[in-house]
Design a protein around this motif. Structure first.
Motif, PDB file in Angstrom:
ATOM      1  N   VAL A  65     -48.753  20.835   2.212  1.00 27.83           N
ATOM      2  CA  VAL A  65     -49.601  19.876   1.494  1.00 27.83           C
ATOM      3  C   VAL A  65     -49.031  19.719   0.090  1.00 27.83           C
ATOM      4  O   VAL A  65     -48.918  20.709  -0.644  1.00 27.83           O
ATOM      5  CB  VAL A  65     -51.068  20.373   1.436  1.00 27.83           C
ATOM      6  N   LEU A  66     -48.677  18.501  -0.282  1.00 29.40           N
ATOM      7  CA  LEU A  66     -48.089  18.253  -1.601  1.00 29.40           C
ATOM      8  C   LEU A  66     -49.181  17.801  -2.561  1.00 29.40           C
ATOM      9  O   LEU A  66     -49.716  16.699  -2.425  1.00 29.40           O
ATOM     10  CB  LEU A  66     -46.999  17.171  -1.508  1.00 29.40           C
ATOM     11  N   GLY A  67     -49.546  18.666  -3.503  1.00 31.49           N
ATOM     12  CA  GLY A  67     -50.589  18.348  -4.472  1.00 31.49           C
ATOM     13  C   GLY A  67     -51.808  19.227  -4.264  1.00 31.49           C
ATOM     14  O   GLY A  67     -52.290  19.363  -3.138  1.00 31.49           O
ATOM     15  N   ALA A  68     -52.279  19.837  -5.353  1.00 37.37           N
ATOM     16  CA  ALA A  68     -53.431  20.742  -5.272  1.00 37.37           C
ATOM     17  C   ALA A  68     -54.626  20.201  -6.046  1.00 37.37           C
ATOM     18  O   ALA A  68     -55.420  20.952  -6.597  1.00 37.37           O
ATOM     19  CB  ALA A  68     -53.059  22.130  -5.786  1.00 37.37           C
ATOM     20  N   GLY A  69     -54.740  18.862  -6.122  1.00 31.45           N
ATOM     21  CA  GLY A  69     -55.962  18.257  -6.646  1.00 31.45           C
ATOM     22  C   GLY A  69     -57.048  18.355  -5.578  1.00 31.45           C
ATOM     23  O   GLY A  69     -56.917  19.118  -4.606  1.00 31.45           O
ATOM     24  N   ILE A  70     -58.094  17.555  -5.732  1.00 32.80           N
ATOM     25  CA  ILE A  70     -59.211  17.662  -4.779  1.00 32.80           C
ATOM     26  C   ILE A  70     -58.755  17.278  -3.364  1.00 32.80           C
ATOM     27  O   ILE A  70     -59.207  17.881  -2.377  1.00 32.80           O
ATOM     28  CB  ILE A  70     -60.411  16.784  -5.233  1.00 32.80           C
ATOM     29  N   ALA A  71     -57.836  16.304  -3.250  1.00 30.89           N
ATOM     30  CA  ALA A  71     -57.402  15.869  -1.916  1.00 30.89           C
ATOM     31  C   ALA A  71     -56.644  16.989  -1.211  1.00 30.89           C
ATOM     32  O   ALA A  71     -56.957  17.345  -0.066  1.00 30.89           O
ATOM     33  CB  ALA A  71     -56.530  14.619  -2.036  1.00 30.89           C
ATOM     34  N   GLY A  72     -55.649  17.559  -1.903  1.00 28.55           N
ATOM     35  CA  GLY A  72     -54.841  18.607  -1.284  1.00 28.55           C
ATOM     36  C   GLY A  72     -55.641  19.870  -1.033  1.00 28.55           C
ATOM     37  O   GLY A  72     -55.538  20.485   0.034  1.00 28.55           O
ATOM     38  N   ALA A  73     -56.474  20.257  -2.004  1.00 27.24           N
ATOM     39  CA  ALA A  73     -57.238  21.509  -1.879  1.00 27.24           C
ATOM     40  C   ALA A  73     -58.241  21.422  -0.725  1.00 27.24           C
ATOM     41  O   ALA A  73     -58.365  22.346   0.087  1.00 27.24           O
ATOM     42  CB  ALA A  73     -57.955  21.799  -3.199  1.00 27.24           C
ATOM     43  N   SER A  74     -58.970  20.301  -0.649  1.00 26.53           N
ATOM     44  CA  SER A  74     -60.004  20.182   0.390  1.00 26.53           C
ATOM     45  C   SER A  74     -59.359  20.138   1.779  1.00 26.53           C
ATOM     46  O   SER A  74     -59.838  20.785   2.722  1.00 26.53           O
ATOM     47  CB  SER A  74     -60.874  18.936   0.159  1.00 26.53           C
ATOM     48  N   LEU A  75     -58.244  19.434   1.889  1.00 31.21           N
ATOM     49  CA  LEU A  75     -57.594  19.338   3.197  1.00 31.21           C
ATOM     50  C   LEU A  75     -56.992  20.683   3.606  1.00 31.21           C
ATOM     51  O   LEU A  75     -57.121  21.111   4.759  1.00 31.21           O
ATOM     52  CB  LEU A  75     -56.524  18.241   3.160  1.00 31.21           C
ATOM     53  N   ALA A  76     -56.365  21.373   2.660  1.00 33.66           N
ATOM     54  CA  ALA A  76     -55.788  22.685   2.975  1.00 33.66           C
ATOM     55  C   ALA A  76     -56.875  23.644   3.461  1.00 33.66           C
ATOM     56  O   ALA A  76     -56.670  24.418   4.399  1.00 33.66           O
ATOM     57  CB  ALA A  76     -55.088  23.246   1.743  1.00 33.66           C
ATOM     58  N   ALA A  77     -58.060  23.572   2.825  1.00 37.40           N
ATOM     59  CA  ALA A  77     -59.165  24.459   3.231  1.00 37.40           C
ATOM     60  C   ALA A  77     -59.601  24.158   4.663  1.00 37.40           C
ATOM     61  O   ALA A  77     -59.958  25.056   5.418  1.00 37.40           O
ATOM     62  CB  ALA A  77     -60.334  24.299   2.272  1.00 37.40           C
ATOM     63  N   ARG A  78     -59.569  22.880   5.039  1.00 41.61           N
ATOM     64  CA  ARG A  78     -59.969  22.497   6.404  1.00 41.61           C
ATOM     65  C   ARG A  78     -58.937  22.950   7.440  1.00 41.61           C
ATOM     66  O   ARG A  78     -59.267  23.181   8.599  1.00 41.61           O
ATOM     67  CB  ARG A  78     -60.095  20.973   6.515  1.00 41.61           C
ATOM     68  N   LEU A  79     -57.663  23.031   7.025  1.00 38.26           N
ATOM     69  CA  LEU A  79     -56.585  23.324   7.981  1.00 38.26           C
ATOM     70  C   LEU A  79     -56.270  24.818   8.067  1.00 38.26           C
ATOM     71  O   LEU A  79     -55.790  25.301   9.100  1.00 38.26           O
ATOM     72  CB  LEU A  79     -55.305  22.583   7.566  1.00 38.26           C
ATOM     73  N   ALA A  80     -56.506  25.522   6.964  1.00 34.50           N
ATOM     74  CA  ALA A  80     -56.116  26.933   6.905  1.00 34.50           C
ATOM     75  C   ALA A  80     -56.833  27.707   8.007  1.00 34.50           C
ATOM     76  O   ALA A  80     -57.963  27.418   8.357  1.00 34.50           O
ATOM     77  CB  ALA A  80     -56.473  27.498   5.534  1.00 34.50           C
ATOM     78  N   GLY A  81     -56.160  28.690   8.549  1.00 28.07           N
ATOM     79  CA  GLY A  81     -56.738  29.483   9.639  1.00 28.07           C
ATOM     80  C   GLY A  81     -56.432  28.871  11.000  1.00 28.07           C
ATOM     81  O   GLY A  81     -56.500  29.548  12.020  1.00 28.07           O
ATOM     82  N   ARG A  82     -56.115  27.591  10.991  1.00 26.47           N
ATOM     83  CA  ARG A  82     -55.780  26.928  12.270  1.00 26.47           C
ATOM     84  C   ARG A  82     -54.307  26.546  12.309  1.00 26.47           C
ATOM     85  O   ARG A  82     -53.745  26.363  13.370  1.00 26.47           O
ATOM     86  CB  ARG A  82     -56.670  25.699  12.434  1.00 26.47           C
ATOM     87  N   ARG A  83     -53.724  26.395  11.150  1.00 27.08           N
ATOM     88  CA  ARG A  83     -52.287  26.146  11.019  1.00 27.08           C
ATOM     89  C   ARG A  83     -51.783  26.962   9.824  1.00 27.08           C
ATOM     90  O   ARG A  83     -52.558  27.299   8.931  1.00 27.08           O
ATOM     91  CB  ARG A  83     -52.003  24.657  10.729  1.00 27.08           C
ATOM     92  N   ARG A  84     -50.463  27.260   9.817  1.00 31.30           N
ATOM     93  CA  ARG A  84     -49.879  27.917   8.632  1.00 31.30           C
ATOM     94  C   ARG A  84     -49.675  26.836   7.570  1.00 31.30           C
ATOM     95  O   ARG A  84     -48.898  25.899   7.770  1.00 31.30           O
ATOM     96  CB  ARG A  84     -48.529  28.563   8.988  1.00 31.30           C
ATOM     97  N   VAL A  85     -50.417  26.972   6.471  1.00 30.25           N
ATOM     98  CA  VAL A  85     -50.427  25.907   5.449  1.00 30.25           C
ATOM     99  C   VAL A  85     -49.844  26.434   4.140  1.00 30.25           C
ATOM    100  O   VAL A  85     -50.192  27.539   3.702  1.00 30.25           O
ATOM    101  CB  VAL A  85     -51.880  25.418   5.194  1.00 30.25           C
ATOM    102  N   VAL A  86     -48.961  25.662   3.533  1.00 25.37           N
ATOM    103  CA  VAL A  86     -48.524  25.952   2.162  1.00 25.37           C
ATOM    104  C   VAL A  86     -48.883  24.733   1.300  1.00 25.37           C
ATOM    105  O   VAL A  86     -48.567  23.598   1.667  1.00 25.37           O
ATOM    106  CB  VAL A  86     -46.999  26.221   2.073  1.00 25.37           C
ATOM    107  N   ILE A  87     -49.572  24.994   0.187  1.00 21.53           N
ATOM    108  CA  ILE A  87     -49.858  23.915  -0.779  1.00 21.53           C
ATOM    109  C   ILE A  87     -48.809  24.021  -1.877  1.00 21.53           C
ATOM    110  O   ILE A  87     -48.653  25.085  -2.485  1.00 21.53           O
ATOM    111  CB  ILE A  87     -51.249  24.073  -1.438  1.00 21.53           C
TER     112      ILE A  87
END
Ligand SMILES: Cc1cc2nc3c(=O)[nH]c(=O)nc-3n(C[C@H](O)[C@H](O)[C@H](O)COP(=O)(O)OP(=O)(O)OC[C@H]3O[C@@H](n4cnc5c(N)ncnc54)[C@H](O)[C@@H]3O)c2cc1C
Length: 373
Positions: A10-32
């Motif tokens: 996920v490129l960007g740790a604003g509200i868009a990147g942070a919220s999406l990473a939280a939804r995906l984490a635990g189900r996919r290996r995610v790096v922000i």
């Protein structure tokens, strides 16, 4: 040189990147991956923190509606409700009654006379309004707690947050995206473009055609509040055609001229002319002499040409996902927009609560812009 891999970057740790990473984490290996040292440094950290159901376009209203339940009862880790009720007093002058009628058709609220408006907000100058609407179900959002909660949830579920990466190259090789920084590489089959004002820059760096996204600058000043016992409970006061708004915010009065000057992506700084404009527009409607500006900032609200957000897969290149162009509603729609984006990335059906709220995912799809080009 460190080399690592992920399922989704996920490129960007604003509200868009942070919220999406939280939804995906635990189900996919995610790096922000965040270029700045601080998550939320750009637009997310510079908002006016409002939840206004009538704000935005018909395409975004379902996202706002469907986000409310999350804000009212977020999961553990967000520390309780993220909303504090605060109505919006939309004001119309003579000549703006058509705009008021239009708003009344899509906003839930109560008609307000000039006298009632003055009672609600005693600093309003007599006679400045020909009419108004009090939109009751608006609220303040605790943005710091929301953004912090998303990042905490993402990390607790296994996502990695890389801050301060600075610049890097993006390449697609052998079905993978490769990010190459100064002393690191990172690869994944999927990258998410949540780069806010830089979303088109990221697309171009990845070899895609930019969509013509437009960052537009908005200026905010904080001044000393009026000495009034109920000041903290005053509504947001907003011109019906959004030429200004003002509102109580953390012991101050926030004022904005609701400016929208196009800007290149940058670390936005307030322009003295926009500050002067804020003061002039405020002074025209409110009797509250401003002697000192306590704080000021500017942020970039980024819009697609049709002003709807971009949520979905690129039709141009495999493995490239857009979560950008959130304009002026990126905070108030983040629970629903991230839920939609996560369902698409995980190859799941559109969540029923979004369909029930009236969402039509194609109105947000990047394909609409590719087809228009
Ligand atoms: C004055 C103002 C008032 C607002 N009021 C409200 C409001 O009341 N309610 C509401 O809902 N919305 C409001 N908004 C809009 C809201 O703030 C935005 O829609 C939202 O913050 C956008 O979030 P974002 O994550 O897309 O962008 P950003 O928060 O800007 O995050 C994008 C991130 O991507 C990073 N980045 C850029 N390029 C790269 C790269 N190549 N690699 C890695 N990282 C990169 C940036 O450093 C940045 O941290 C307001 C905005 C402004 C300016």
């Amino acid at each position: 040189m460190t080399n690592s891999s992920a399922d989704i970057i996920v490129l960007g740790a604003g509200i868009a990147g942070a919220s999406l990473a939280a939804r995906l984490a635990g189900r996919r290996r995610v790096v922000i991956v965040e270029r700045e040292d601080l998550a939320g440094y750009h637009t997310t950290g510079r908002s006016a923190a409002m939840y206004i159901p009538s704000y935005g376009s018909p395409a975004t209203a379902p996202l706002t509606r469907a986000s409310r339940a999350f804000f009212e009862a977020p999961p553990a880790g967000f520390d309780g409700s993220l909303l504090r009720p605060r109505p919006v007093l939309h004001l119309a002058r003579e000549g703006q009654m058509q705009a008021l009628e239009k708003l009344c058709r899509r906003a839930k609220g109560m008609g307000v006379t000039a006298a009632m408006a003055h009672q609600l907000v005693p600093i309003l100058r007599p006679g400045i309004a020909a009419g108004g609407l009090l939109e009751a179900d608006a609220a303040d959002i605790d943005v710091a707690r929301l953004h912090g909660g998303w990042l905490r949830q993402a990390k607790e579920l296994g996502a990695e947050l890389r801050l301060g990466t600075g610049d890097y190259r993006i390449e697609r090789r052998n079905g993978l995206w490769w990010l190459q920084g100064e002393a690191w590489t990172l690869r994944a089959p999927v990258i998410v473009n949540a780069a806010g004002a830089w979303a088109d820059v990221v697309a171009a760096a990845a070899g895609l055609r930019p969509f013509g996204l437009e960052p537009r600058q908005r200026t905010v000043v904080l001044v000393d509040p009026p000495e009034h016992p109920d000041f903290g409970d005053w509504p947001i006061v907003k011109d019906v055609e959004e030429r200004f708004y003002f509102r109580p915010l953390s012991q101050h009065l926030l004022i904005t001229p609701a400016d929208e000057a196009p800007s290149p992506p940058c670390d936005a700084r307030p322009d003295p002319l926009d500050i002067a404009c804020a003061m002039t527009r405020f002074d025209a409607v409110a009797d509250h002499p401003v002697r000192t500006i306590r704080h000021k900032w500017a942020g970039l609200r980024t819009f697609a040409p049709d002003r709807a957000p971009l949520v979905g897969w690129s039709p141009e290149v495999p493995g490239f996902f857009w979560h950008a162009a959130l304009g002026g509603i990126g905070i108030q729609t983040s629970p629903a927009a991230s839920r939609l984006a996560a369902a698409m990335l995980l190859d799941e059906q559109t969540p029923t609560e979004l369909i029930d709220a009236g969402l039509q995912a194609e109105t947000l799809s990047p394909e609409r812009l590719a087809n228009a080009a």
